[in-house]
Design a protein around this motif. Sequence first.
Motif, PDB file in Angstrom:
ATOM      1  N   GLU A  87       0.833  -1.201   0.000  1.00  0.00           N
ATOM      2  CA  GLU A  87       0.000   0.000   0.000  1.00  0.00           C
ATOM      3  C   GLU A  87       0.873   1.259   0.000  1.00  0.00           C
ATOM      4  O   GLU A  87       0.581   2.221  -0.706  1.00  0.00           O
ATOM      5  CB  GLU A  87      -0.934   0.019   1.217  1.00  0.00           C
ATOM      6  N   GLU A  88       1.953   1.251   0.782  1.00  0.00           N
ATOM      7  CA  GLU A  88       2.853   2.411   0.833  1.00  0.00           C
ATOM      8  C   GLU A  88       3.531   2.616  -0.520  1.00  0.00           C
ATOM      9  O   GLU A  88       3.643   3.745  -1.002  1.00  0.00           O
ATOM     10  CB  GLU A  88       3.910   2.215   1.932  1.00  0.00           C
ATOM     11  N   LYS A  89       3.972   1.539  -1.161  1.00  0.00           N
ATOM     12  CA  LYS A  89       4.592   1.647  -2.487  1.00  0.00           C
ATOM     13  C   LYS A  89       3.591   2.181  -3.500  1.00  0.00           C
ATOM     14  O   LYS A  89       3.948   2.984  -4.367  1.00  0.00           O
ATOM     15  CB  LYS A  89       5.114   0.281  -2.950  1.00  0.00           C
ATOM     16  N   ARG A  90       2.336   1.746  -3.408  1.00  0.00           N
ATOM     17  CA  ARG A  90       1.303   2.229  -4.325  1.00  0.00           C
ATOM     18  C   ARG A  90       1.086   3.730  -4.137  1.00  0.00           C
ATOM     19  O   ARG A  90       0.995   4.485  -5.104  1.00  0.00           O
ATOM     20  CB  ARG A  90       0.000   1.469  -4.106  1.00  0.00           C
ATOM     21  N   ALA A  95       1.952   9.289  -6.012  1.00  0.00           N
ATOM     22  CA  ALA A  95       2.490  10.625  -5.767  1.00  0.00           C
ATOM     23  C   ALA A  95       3.523  10.988  -6.836  1.00  0.00           C
ATOM     24  O   ALA A  95       3.535  12.122  -7.336  1.00  0.00           O
ATOM     25  CB  ALA A  95       3.107  10.705  -4.371  1.00  0.00           C
ATOM     26  N   ALA A  96       4.373  10.028  -7.202  1.00  0.00           N
ATOM     27  CA  ALA A  96       5.377  10.283  -8.238  1.00  0.00           C
ATOM     28  C   ALA A  96       4.706  10.542  -9.586  1.00  0.00           C
ATOM     29  O   ALA A  96       5.127  11.426 -10.345  1.00  0.00           O
ATOM     30  CB  ALA A  96       6.335   9.096  -8.338  1.00  0.00           C
ATOM     31  N   GLU A  97       3.652   9.795  -9.871  1.00  0.00           N
ATOM     32  CA  GLU A  97       2.930   9.985 -11.134  1.00  0.00           C
ATOM     33  C   GLU A  97       2.250  11.355 -11.166  1.00  0.00           C
ATOM     34  O   GLU A  97       2.276  12.052 -12.180  1.00  0.00           O
ATOM     35  CB  GLU A  97       1.892   8.877 -11.312  1.00  0.00           C
TER      36      GLU A  97
END
Length: 169
Positions: A87-90, A95-97
């Motif tokens: 979930e944190e990676k998602r 956020a990066a996108e």
Amino acid sequence: MKAAAVALLSLACLAPLTASAEWQWLDNEGHRVFSDQPPPPDIAPNRILKQGKGALAAMPVPAPVAANTPVGVDPSLRPSGKDKGLEEKRRQAEAAEAKKRKEDDARVTAQRSENCSRARTAKASIDSGQRLAVVNAKGEREIMDDAMRAAEGKRLDEVIARDCAVERQ
């Protein structure tokens, strides 16, 4: 009197049989368990070999178990279906996108602003009435005639309408 004593002795011998084990089940290690009490809730119903009298009333109701939960595993320990790390990676990827999208929008806006300013400068040159020369596909210099001036003016008007509209907003 002898018959009455034999009957009384027979009844006395049969009395303990009524108090014998009413429940039989296989525990988590596979051992057979005999008891006058119902099995604990973590024993699956398919592992109960013999139920006592009034089994439905005395039997504890087990919590629903998923089909893929192994026997003997506490259902409350089942995974929730959410991986906190995943979930944190998602969230980080989203956020990066969003940041990349914002940077792209800023870049496109800057390009449109530059196109607008260049188109306005070129349009001012076209509308000035001065003789202008362009280089053709062969690399030769040609003086713009009225038809070429009108076509270039129309093209520049379209660029100004498209790219300068962003500046007005």
